[in-house]
Motif scaffolding. Structure first.
Motif, PDB file in Angstrom:
ATOM      1  N   CYS A   1       0.828  -1.206   0.000  1.00 22.82           N
ATOM      2  CA  CYS A   1       0.000   0.000   0.000  1.00 22.82           C
ATOM      3  C   CYS A   1       0.866   1.261   0.000  1.00 22.82           C
ATOM      4  O   CYS A   1       0.862   2.027  -0.968  1.00 22.82           O
ATOM      5  CB  CYS A   1      -0.932  -0.005   1.210  1.00 22.82           C
ATOM      6  N   ALA A   2       1.611   1.478   1.080  1.00 21.04           N
ATOM      7  CA  ALA A   2       2.428   2.688   1.175  1.00 21.04           C
ATOM      8  C   ALA A   2       3.566   2.672   0.164  1.00 21.04           C
ATOM      9  O   ALA A   2       3.941   3.718  -0.376  1.00 21.04           O
ATOM     10  CB  ALA A   2       2.991   2.829   2.593  1.00 21.04           C
ATOM     11  N   GLY A   3       4.117   1.483  -0.096  1.00 19.62           N
ATOM     12  CA  GLY A   3       5.273   1.394  -0.973  1.00 19.62           C
ATOM     13  C   GLY A   3       4.947   1.305  -2.451  1.00 19.62           C
ATOM     14  O   GLY A   3       5.219   2.220  -3.221  1.00 19.62           O
ATOM     15  N   HIS A   4       4.333   0.188  -2.858  1.00 18.22           N
ATOM     16  CA  HIS A   4       4.097  -0.026  -4.282  1.00 18.22           C
ATOM     17  C   HIS A   4       3.010   0.900  -4.832  1.00 18.22           C
ATOM     18  O   HIS A   4       3.230   1.631  -5.801  1.00 18.22           O
ATOM     19  CB  HIS A   4       3.711  -1.476  -4.550  1.00 18.22           C
ATOM     20  N   SER A   5       1.817   0.865  -4.216  1.00 19.47           N
ATOM     21  CA  SER A   5       0.696   1.621  -4.771  1.00 19.47           C
ATOM     22  C   SER A   5       0.914   3.126  -4.674  1.00 19.47           C
ATOM     23  O   SER A   5       0.729   3.854  -5.658  1.00 19.47           O
ATOM     24  CB  SER A   5      -0.605   1.238  -4.057  1.00 19.47           C
ATOM     25  N   ILE A   6       1.324   3.606  -3.494  1.00 16.54           N
ATOM     26  CA  ILE A   6       1.478   5.049  -3.301  1.00 16.54           C
ATOM     27  C   ILE A   6       2.863   5.529  -3.723  1.00 16.54           C
ATOM     28  O   ILE A   6       2.997   6.465  -4.515  1.00 16.54           O
ATOM     29  CB  ILE A   6       1.190   5.419  -1.832  1.00 16.54           C
ATOM     30  N   GLY A   7       3.921   4.899  -3.198  1.00 19.46           N
ATOM     31  CA  GLY A   7       5.268   5.389  -3.449  1.00 19.46           C
ATOM     32  C   GLY A   7       5.741   5.231  -4.878  1.00 19.46           C
ATOM     33  O   GLY A   7       6.208   6.187  -5.505  1.00 19.46           O
ATOM     34  N   LEU A   8       5.628   4.011  -5.424  1.00 22.29           N
ATOM     35  CA  LEU A   8       6.118   3.760  -6.772  1.00 22.29           C
ATOM     36  C   LEU A   8       5.108   4.151  -7.842  1.00 22.29           C
ATOM     37  O   LEU A   8       5.440   4.850  -8.802  1.00 22.29           O
ATOM     38  CB  LEU A   8       6.500   2.282  -6.932  1.00 22.29           C
ATOM     39  N   HIS A   9       3.858   3.707  -7.682  1.00 19.80           N
ATOM     40  CA  HIS A   9       2.891   3.871  -8.760  1.00 19.80           C
ATOM     41  C   HIS A   9       2.319   5.292  -8.820  1.00 19.80           C
ATOM     42  O   HIS A   9       2.456   5.999  -9.820  1.00 19.80           O
ATOM     43  CB  HIS A   9       1.767   2.848  -8.614  1.00 19.80           C
ATOM     44  N   ARG A  10       1.678   5.719  -7.744  1.00 22.40           N
ATOM     45  CA  ARG A  10       0.982   7.008  -7.790  1.00 22.40           C
ATOM     46  C   ARG A  10       1.942   8.196  -7.701  1.00 22.40           C
ATOM     47  O   ARG A  10       1.644   9.265  -8.249  1.00 22.40           O
ATOM     48  CB  ARG A  10      -0.069   7.085  -6.673  1.00 22.40           C
ATOM     49  N   LEU A  11       3.109   8.025  -7.034  1.00 25.40           N
ATOM     50  CA  LEU A  11       4.030   9.144  -6.871  1.00 25.40           C
ATOM     51  C   LEU A  11       5.173   9.114  -7.876  1.00 25.40           C
ATOM     52  O   LEU A  11       5.302  10.009  -8.718  1.00 25.40           O
ATOM     53  CB  LEU A  11       4.589   9.150  -5.446  1.00 25.40           C
ATOM     54  N   LEU A  12       6.026   8.094  -7.827  1.00 29.16           N
ATOM     55  CA  LEU A  12       7.222   8.101  -8.671  1.00 29.16           C
ATOM     56  C   LEU A  12       6.868   8.047 -10.149  1.00 29.16           C
ATOM     57  O   LEU A  12       7.445   8.769 -10.962  1.00 29.16           O
ATOM     58  CB  LEU A  12       8.116   6.909  -8.310  1.00 29.16           C
ATOM     59  N   ILE A  13       5.922   7.190 -10.520  1.00 30.58           N
ATOM     60  CA  ILE A  13       5.593   7.005 -11.932  1.00 30.58           C
ATOM     61  C   ILE A  13       4.661   8.098 -12.445  1.00 30.58           C
ATOM     62  O   ILE A  13       4.920   8.713 -13.484  1.00 30.58           O
ATOM     63  CB  ILE A  13       4.974   5.613 -12.160  1.00 30.58           C
ATOM     64  N   HIS A  14       3.579   8.369 -11.722  1.00 30.80           N
ATOM     65  CA  HIS A  14       2.550   9.273 -12.244  1.00 30.80           C
ATOM     66  C   HIS A  14       2.576  10.673 -11.639  1.00 30.80           C
ATOM     67  O   HIS A  14       1.868  11.555 -12.151  1.00 30.80           O
ATOM     68  CB  HIS A  14       1.160   8.660 -12.043  1.00 30.80           C
ATOM     69  N   ARG A  15       3.339  10.897 -10.580  1.00 27.93           N
ATOM     70  CA  ARG A  15       3.401  12.207  -9.928  1.00 27.93           C
ATOM     71  C   ARG A  15       1.995  12.745  -9.667  1.00 27.93           C
ATOM     72  O   ARG A  15       1.681  13.909  -9.954  1.00 27.93           O
ATOM     73  CB  ARG A  15       4.191  13.210 -10.790  1.00 27.93           C
ATOM     74  N   SER A  16       1.161  11.905  -9.088  1.00 27.77           N
ATOM     75  CA  SER A  16      -0.225  12.306  -8.853  1.00 27.77           C
ATOM     76  C   SER A  16      -0.394  13.085  -7.551  1.00 27.77           C
ATOM     77  O   SER A  16      -1.507  13.490  -7.215  1.00 27.77           O
ATOM     78  CB  SER A  16      -1.131  11.070  -8.834  1.00 27.77           C
ATOM     79  N   PHE A  17       0.685  13.296  -6.812  1.00 26.70           N
ATOM     80  CA  PHE A  17       0.662  14.161  -5.632  1.00 26.70           C
ATOM     81  C   PHE A  17       2.097  14.562  -5.332  1.00 26.70           C
ATOM     82  O   PHE A  17       3.040  14.085  -5.982  1.00 26.70           O
ATOM     83  CB  PHE A  17       0.018  13.453  -4.422  1.00 26.70           C
ATOM     84  N   SER A  18       2.265  15.448  -4.374  1.00 25.24           N
ATOM     85  CA  SER A  18       3.595  15.920  -3.981  1.00 25.24           C
ATOM     86  C   SER A  18       3.847  15.595  -2.518  1.00 25.24           C
ATOM     87  O   SER A  18       2.910  15.452  -1.723  1.00 25.24           O
ATOM     88  CB  SER A  18       3.726  17.431  -4.207  1.00 25.24           C
ATOM     89  N   ALA A  19       5.132  15.497  -2.159  1.00 21.67           N
ATOM     90  CA  ALA A  19       5.517  15.179  -0.790  1.00 21.67           C
ATOM     91  C   ALA A  19       6.935  15.683  -0.538  1.00 21.67           C
ATOM     92  O   ALA A  19       7.707  15.879  -1.485  1.00 21.67           O
ATOM     93  CB  ALA A  19       5.453  13.660  -0.554  1.00 21.67           C
ATOM     94  N   PRO A  20       7.296  15.933   0.736  1.00 27.63           N
ATOM     95  CA  PRO A  20       8.686  16.273   1.033  1.00 27.63           C
ATOM     96  C   PRO A  20       9.615  15.150   0.564  1.00 27.63           C
ATOM     97  O   PRO A  20       9.204  13.984   0.479  1.00 27.63           O
ATOM     98  CB  PRO A  20       8.705  16.394   2.565  1.00 27.63           C
ATOM     99  N   LEU A  21      10.862  15.509   0.279  1.00 21.00           N
ATOM    100  CA  LEU A  21      11.795  14.538  -0.274  1.00 21.00           C
ATOM    101  C   LEU A  21      11.963  13.330   0.627  1.00 21.00           C
ATOM    102  O   LEU A  21      12.017  12.184   0.139  1.00 21.00           O
ATOM    103  CB  LEU A  21      13.147  15.199  -0.541  1.00 21.00           C
TER     104      LEU A  21
END
Length: 319
Positions: free
Chosen positions: A64-84
């Protein structure tokens, strides 16, 4: 017919999404096969209530936190922003799923997405083989295209030393956790915390991909695309929202995957909790995104925040 390009996959006049051969990938195959063998043969001999709880908790966190949110929704699609530091923590958790390194995941995802957007693509990218053959192809092989597109990641990916380190060491990242689990709970914790978790995660990821690219309910169709996305409602909770794959094909840059009433999306719930804590922001949803070319609504129910874009897409198609 000329192939389309995507932001990271650049096609030219010779590029083909259909011409290629499926080749055995030894390192990948031995990794997946070894984890699966340990899970099937050794884990049943070393099982305790604590080891099963460990498997469930570590699977939920990494998927959940890693694959779905970290890799898929953030790293690949940049669908949200977060501190580094938050971004790197989430990406690290995604690397622990054991599927590939972060840069490898971007290329694997984008290559498949690029192929599925064409008018026609190879059966491997379309999941059109039989169940067992598709399992072999997806988890033990790679597709070698005769005329592939050029993969051009943006600087934030190609110049990030942390991503490069995780890419070079993604298999070895399991070792510290394996030692910790063995120290705390012996063989049961080691086996259920690493190989069982990895084997279940990889097999589940393939199964969801196999079913959601071939059959199931649809809320959207992308005209002209070789492969359509379908939903798998029964798996919405255990995939943390990733089973709403028809929605994802329609709105790939949306941080929210469960768009309709009753479409459970635990990944979205976690993002909302992180937003309350000020750890993420700028969560993208369909109402703020441009519809994909050829997007067409095929189901009557639609959430209010998506209605404006869906109506616009339907008008564009019918015009």
């Amino acid at each position: 017919m000329a192939c389309l390009s995507t932001p990271r996959l650049l096609a030219d006049s010779t590029t083909s999404a259909t011409e290629g051969r499926v080749a055995w990938a030894p390192a990948r195959s031995l990794w997946v096969g070894g984890m699966t063998l340990a899970a099937l043969v050794l884990a049943p001999l070393h099982v305790t209530p604590g080891s099963v709880v460990l498997f469930l908790v570590t699977s939920a966190v990494t998927l959940c936190a890693g694959h779905s949110i970290g890799l898929h929704r953030l790293l690949i699609h940049r669908s949200f922003s977060a501190p580094l530091w938050v971004e790197r923590t989430l990406i690290y958790l995604g690397t622990l799923v054991g599927m590939a390194g972060p840069l490898g995941m971007v290329q694997l995802h984008d290559t498949r997405d690029w192929a599925q957007r064409q008018a026609a693509c190879h059966p491997l990218h379309a999941h059109r083989a039989t169940l067992l053959r598709d399992a072999w192809w997806q988890m033990h092989c790679r597709l070698v295209l005769m005329h592939p597109p050029r993969f051009v990641p943006e600087d934030r990916l190609s110049r990030d030393r942390t991503l490069a380190f995780l890419e070079a060491t993604w298999m070895a990242q399991q070792l510290p956790w394996a030692l910790l689990f063995f120290w705390i709970g012996g063989m049961p914790w080691l086996l259920w915390g690493v190989p069982v978790r990895i084997a279940a995660s990889l097999t589940g990821h393939w199964l969801v991909g196999h079913f959601t690219h071939g059959r199931g309910p649809q809320g959207w169709v992308v005209d002209g695309a070789a492969v359509q996305g379908h939903d798998l409602p029964a798996a919405s909770l255990v995939t943390f929202g990733e089973a709403w794959h028809g929605n994802h094909h329609a709105w790939p840059d949306s941080a929210r995957l469960g768009l309709e009433p009753g479409q459970h999306d635990p990944g979205w719930w976690l993002l909302l909790a992180l937003r309350r804590l000020g750890l993420v922001w700028g969560l993208k949803q369909p109402g703020a995104l441009e519809p994909r070319a050829g997007l067409r609504r095929v189901a009557p129910e639609i959430m209010p925040h998506a209605r404006r874009d869906a109506d616009g897409a339907c008008r564009a198609v019918s015009a």
